[in-house]
Design a protein around this motif. Structure first.
Motif, mmCIF file in Angstrom:
data_model
loop_
_atom_site.group_PDB
_atom_site.id
_atom_site.type_symbol
_atom_site.label_atom_id
_atom_site.label_comp_id
_atom_site.label_asym_id
_atom_site.label_seq_id
_atom_site.Cartn_x
_atom_site.Cartn_y
_atom_site.Cartn_z
ATOM 1 N N ARG B 56 0.821 -1.200 0.000
ATOM 2 C CA ARG B 56 0.000 0.000 0.000
ATOM 3 C C ARG B 56 0.860 1.258 0.000
ATOM 4 O O ARG B 56 0.497 2.308 -0.483
ATOM 5 C CB ARG B 56 -0.925 0.019 1.219
ATOM 6 C CG ARG B 56 -2.247 -0.709 0.991
ATOM 7 C CD ARG B 56 -2.957 -0.835 2.312
ATOM 8 N NE ARG B 56 -2.055 -1.388 3.310
ATOM 9 C CZ ARG B 56 -2.213 -1.249 4.619
ATOM 10 N NH1 ARG B 56 -3.195 -0.539 5.094
ATOM 11 N NH2 ARG B 56 -1.366 -1.808 5.463
ATOM 12 N N ASN B 57 2.062 1.142 0.609
ATOM 13 C CA ASN B 57 2.956 2.296 0.684
ATOM 14 C C ASN B 57 4.103 2.219 -0.336
ATOM 15 O O ASN B 57 5.183 2.740 -0.095
ATOM 16 C CB ASN B 57 3.536 2.417 2.087
ATOM 17 C CG ASN B 57 2.528 2.994 3.052
ATOM 18 O OD1 ASN B 57 1.825 3.928 2.689
ATOM 19 N ND2 ASN B 57 2.434 2.430 4.232
ATOM 20 N N ALA B 58 3.878 1.546 -1.469
ATOM 21 C CA ALA B 58 4.937 1.391 -2.468
ATOM 22 C C ALA B 58 5.292 2.734 -3.104
ATOM 23 O O ALA B 58 4.422 3.587 -3.302
ATOM 24 C CB ALA B 58 4.505 0.402 -3.541
ATOM 25 N N LEU B 59 6.614 2.889 -3.380
ATOM 26 C CA LEU B 59 7.124 4.050 -4.118
ATOM 27 C C LEU B 59 6.705 5.392 -3.522
ATOM 28 O O LEU B 59 6.408 6.340 -4.231
ATOM 29 C CB LEU B 59 6.693 3.982 -5.587
ATOM 30 C CG LEU B 59 7.355 2.843 -6.387
ATOM 31 C CD1 LEU B 59 6.777 2.768 -7.779
ATOM 32 C CD2 LEU B 59 8.867 3.037 -6.424
ATOM 33 N N LYS B 60 6.744 5.458 -2.164
ATOM 34 C CA LYS B 60 6.481 6.737 -1.499
ATOM 35 C C LYS B 60 7.770 7.568 -1.497
ATOM 36 O O LYS B 60 8.844 7.045 -1.244
ATOM 37 C CB LYS B 60 6.030 6.490 -0.053
ATOM 38 C CG LYS B 60 4.578 6.018 0.075
ATOM 39 C CD LYS B 60 3.643 7.217 0.063
ATOM 40 C CE LYS B 60 2.193 6.862 0.323
ATOM 41 N NZ LYS B 60 1.605 5.826 -0.508
ATOM 42 N N PRO B 61 7.671 8.864 -1.813
ATOM 43 C CA PRO B 61 8.877 9.702 -1.794
ATOM 44 C C PRO B 61 9.388 9.885 -0.355
ATOM 45 O O PRO B 61 8.656 9.596 0.589
ATOM 46 C CB PRO B 61 8.392 11.022 -2.384
ATOM 47 C CG PRO B 61 6.926 11.032 -2.157
ATOM 48 C CD PRO B 61 6.467 9.618 -2.151
#
Lengths: 338, 286, 278
Positions: B56-61
């Motif tokens: 759900r938190n993939a590729l968060k800056p």
């Protein structure tokens, strides 16, 4: 003033920033034109440093005080460019190891010619001709052919002759020689010393010969200055210093260089010089001196005149007769303690 | 007559590199210690499990929670970079230690004995050096199969020659030194002369070289993992991290910036140590 | 009659020249033509010559640091040159060398005490328990303080290092000491200290000494019997009852003339000036 023409070192003090250790303290030395002066001392006495200072060749962290003048020009105030000019035409230097002072890939004739051309505007061919003449002058046989050889093709003595030819290339008024023969065999050394003597007479060139060997210095100098632990402790005409030394250290140096077959042991100066940071303000030789007395450790000892142009830094000059000149021991022990 | 040593060496409570002006060594060692400590105490330095998926938190800056953002599987990049140091520093350390020891001993024998021993070793060294370093490492690992152990074997087989060259040259020069002649004159055995009289005076340049080799090995390890020949996924490893996420490099640059920076920083720190060591070695020899 | 402790018979050595031609195509450079002499127990033998005279090659052949090409090195009747490396190693202790360059003669990474102890432990001349005391005694014997044992060579001057080298040689309890230009790189004043030390040790330990140098006057002071070498050959031997003043060979005379000597200077100055010294 005649000193204006030669090399004059006045009140030279050199210290190294770290710990402010004085390597040279208040040194005065004059070399007049045409005069040969010997600067004698053990390693660490500061003799080489003094010679280097005269050429402006000191490590950057050295702190220098006093004056050094060459023909009236102050060496210490010169810009690097002026220094380069004066090195060579004013003052030239030769070192102990001629191999490391010569570029191994330059033919020796070309190397000498380079020096000539850096000080005079002459054609390459003229410079080369003069280089060959110089090589001939310093006793290299068959100079015209040998000029095309590389440094490694010469023996140590021949290399030192080439260094001398390079030093002479710009007609210096003053030649500094720092242990020029220490790395050489005795017969070769003899030849180099004779060459230096002849050259300075012919060219009316001042010569400052730095050596640890009183016999080497004595064989060609007019005056001798003896250094110990950064100070001049005795200075005067060569014959006076050698025959009538007035400072116990000089007596010890002279005695240890003699090889009298009548004695079972060589005379020697016991102990070692004080290290740089531990030099006393009073007599620096007192700890090793057979004549040392309380007044020697009381305060700074000045360099005083003890004869015609003969100076010694010793308060017991008058008692020097108590020292045996052959063995550097006391003749009458009671006399010292009394 | 009794003479004390002329220059009483100031009692060495602190080694010279601490009291002298050798800042590159000091800074290098300090940073290196920080990196090693971070790797050892990784669980305390990081807030996330490096292997924990969180799609759900993939590729968060990058943010305060995820300092270097998250990758395509939602794993915390900072945690992975710190944990990866364990693997990558190990590659550097083992990749240097084995060739250093083996290469030094072979170089010592080669330089000390000379003759046919030296000639044979010399030819082997020449052959290995003739191949490009990386190509040879990749070829060996490809032959042996992927994995860290095979990577160590490959690194050792290829880089011992460099240490051999360095130490052989030193040993050759030291062999003619008078203290080595004196040791022979005293009837010492070859082993004693080599290990006690030549080795300690010959290894300093090898150690200096080892530092730049360390940086190289970390990079080679990352490169091989990138090609799938080093650490197996999902192991956190800098090269592997870049390989896994390189397709997202343009849209989510933080996924490669973290491991990329780590490689650069480690290389830099180790070069600093190498420079400092080189100065130290020169200082001792003066 | 007393047997010589060392007999050198026809020892020669040449070195291969560096060349691109196949081995054997270039004749090797002779460094030492066959040399023969005896050394008596307790004797000091002087060898004088310049660089390239072969004196150092001769010294290294006697100590078997170089294998001579020909000839025999008979120590107490046994030919050392014929021994294999293993047998030789057990005999090396007896013939020790003090080298010219005191700065290259000591392992910079060994403390002075460690270097001296090593000699005695390797040859089982002292047990671990007593070795410390023996090191201190050796240092005292060469005029250094026992604290010197805890210092690295870098802490010492050239003259002091040469004393340490002498102590290390003595630690092996040798019968013969080869001093290969031991004072040539030292200041004149320090030379005298080291020479006197060697003379004292010879008297105390009844060592046989081969003293090599280039200063004929110094050698003449130290050694009753002198061998003069030139270009790899012994050109003259001055016997114990002879004098260098009677030397026959032109080269010996040239050597004698060339050494700057204060005694000669004194004589010259005295004759040229009216007032005699003191």
């Amino acid at each position: 003033m005649t000193e204006r023409e030669g090399l004059s070192i006045e009140n030279l003090t050199i210290a190294f920033a770290q710990g402010r250790k004085e390597a040279i303290s208040n040194l005065d030395l004059h070399v007049r034109p045409g005069e040969a002066v010997g600067l004698v001392g053990e390693s660490g006495s500061g003799k080489s440093l003094t010679a280097r200072a005269a050429l402006g060749l000191l490590p950057r962290h050295a702190r220098v005080g006093g004056r050094i003048t060459l023909a009236g020009q102050s060496v210490l105030d010169l810009s690097p460019a002026q220094l380069r000019h004066i090195r060579g035409s004013g003052i030239a230097m030769i070192f102990q190891d001629p191999m490391s002072s010569l570029n191994p890939v330059t033919r020796v004739g070309a190397a000498i010619a380079q020096v000539i051309r850096s000080h005079e505007r002459v054609a390459r061919s003229t410079a080369l001709k003069r280089a060959v003449a110089l090589m001939d002058r310093v006793g290299i046989r068959d100079a015209a052919t040998r000029a095309a050889s590389y440094p490694h093709e010469f023996s140590g003595g021949m290399r030192q002759r080439i260094m001398i030819a390079m030093a002479l290339a710009a007609h210096p008024r003053m030649l500094l020689a720092d242990e020029p023969t220490t790395a050489l065999d005795v017969i070769v050394q003899d030849g180099i010393l004779k060459l230096l003597d002849q050259l300075r007479r012919d060219e009316r060139m001042g010569l400052l010969l730095v050596s640890h060997d009183l016999a080497v210095v004595g064989s060609l100098c007019d005056r001798i200055a003896v250094m110990y632990a950064g100070q001049i402790v005795e200075e005067g005409p060569a014959a006076e210093v050698l025959m009538r030394p007035r400072m116990p250290y000089t007596v010890g140096l002279l005695a240890s260089a003699r090889r009298p077959k009548t004695l079972a042991r060589l005379a020697s100066i016991p102990g070692t010089p004080p290290p740089l940071g531990e030099r006393p303000a009073s007599c620096r030789f007192a700890a090793r001196c057979p004549l040392a007395a309380p007044q020697c450790r009381a305060g700074a000892i000045p360099l005083v005149e003890v004869g015609n142009g003969h100076h010694a830094r010793c308060v017991r000059t008058g008692d020097i007769g108590l020292l045996d000149r052959e063995t550097f021991t006391l003749k009458a022990r009671e006399a010292v303690h009394g | 007559m009794s003479l004390a040593p002329e220059r009483t060496t100031t009692s060495r409570i602190l080694p010279r590199w601490l009291t002298g002006g050798n800042w590159s060594l000091r800074i290098g060692l300090f940073c290196f210690a920080l990196i090693v400590l971070a790797a050892i105490f990784a669980p305390f330095v990081t807030a996330f499990d490096p292997l924990q998926l969180d799609l759900r938190n993939a590729l968060k800056p990058p943010s305060l929670t995820h300092l270097l953002g998250t990758d395509h599987l939602g794993r915390d990049v900072f945690s992975r970079v710190v944990y990866a140091a364990r693997v990558d520093l190990q590659i550097g350390a083992i990749g240097v230690a084995l060739p250093l020891v083996i290469g030094t001993l072979i170089g010592l024998v080669s330089g000390y004995y000379g003759g046919w021993v030296d000639a044979v070793i010399g030819r082997v060294v020449d052959v290995i050096i003739a191949f490009p370093f990386l190509v040879l490492v990749i070829a060996i690992v490809a032959m042996l199969g992927p994995g860290l152990v095979n990577l160590y074997i490959a690194l050792t087989m290829v880089s011992w020659v460099l240490y051999t060259r360095i130490v052989r040259a030193e040993a050759l020069a030291l062999k003619k030194r008078e203290y080595v002649l004196a040791a022979r004159n005293l009837g010492y055995g070859h082993l004693r002369i080599m290990l006690r009289h030549i080795l300690p005076n010959a290894v300093a340049p090898a150690f200096v070289f080892a530092m730049s080799d360390f940086a190289l090995d970390v990079q080679v390890g990352a490169t091989l993992s990138f090609f799938g020949l080093g650490a197996p996924p999902p192991t956190p490893e800098w090269g592997l991290m870049i390989a896994e996420t390189r397709s997202m490099m343009l849209s989510a640059p933080w996924v490669v910036v973290g491991p990329g920076l780590a490689i650069v920083v480690v290389s830099l720190v180790v070069s600093l140590i190498g420079d400092g060591l080189a100065d130290l070695v020169r200082g001792i020899d003066d | 009659m007393v047997e010589p402790i060392l007999r050198v018979e026809g020892v020669s050595k040449s070195y291969a020249r560096k060349s691109v031609l196949p081995r054997g195509a270039v004749p090797p450079r002779p460094a030492l033509s066959p040399a023969s002499f005896d050394l008596m127990p307790g004797e000091i033998l002087g060898i004088v010559g310049e660089s390239g005279s072969g004196k150092t090659t001769l010294a290294r052949c006697i100590a078997l640091l170089e294998r001579p090409d020909t000839g025999r090195v008979l120590f107490r009747g046994e030919d050392l040159a014929a021994l294999g490396e293993r047998d030789l190693r057990t005999r090396r202790r007896a013939i020790q060398t003090v080298f010219q360059d005191p700065y290259a003669s000591l392992n910079p990474r060994l403390k002075v005490g460690e270097a001296l102890a090593e000699v005695m432990l390797v040859h089982r001349l002292a047990s671990r328990g007593e070795v410390g005391r023996r090191v201190a005694a050796l240092l005292d014997q060469v005029g250094l303080s026992p604290q010197a044992a805890n210092e690295y060579p870098a802490a010492f001057s050239g003259g002091q290092r040469q004393r340490i080298c002498i102590a290390r040689a003595l630690a092996a309890q040798p019968d013969i000491l080869i001093a290969d230009e031991p004072v040539s790189s030292l200041d004149v004043s320090v030379q005298a200290q080291v020479v006197n030390l060697l003379l004292d040790l010879r008297d105390q330990l009844s060592l046989s000494v081969i003293f090599i140098g280039h200063d004929l006057h110094l050698i003449d002071f130290i050694a009753p019997r002198i061998i003069v070498m030139l270009a790899g050959e012994i050109v003259e031997t001055i016997s114990a009852d002879g004098s260098i003043a009677d030397a026959q060979h032109a080269y010996t005379r040239a050597l004698m003339e060339a050494v700057p000597s204060l005694d000669k200077l004194a004589a010259r100055t005295a004759s040229s000036s009216e007032s005699p010294a003191q």
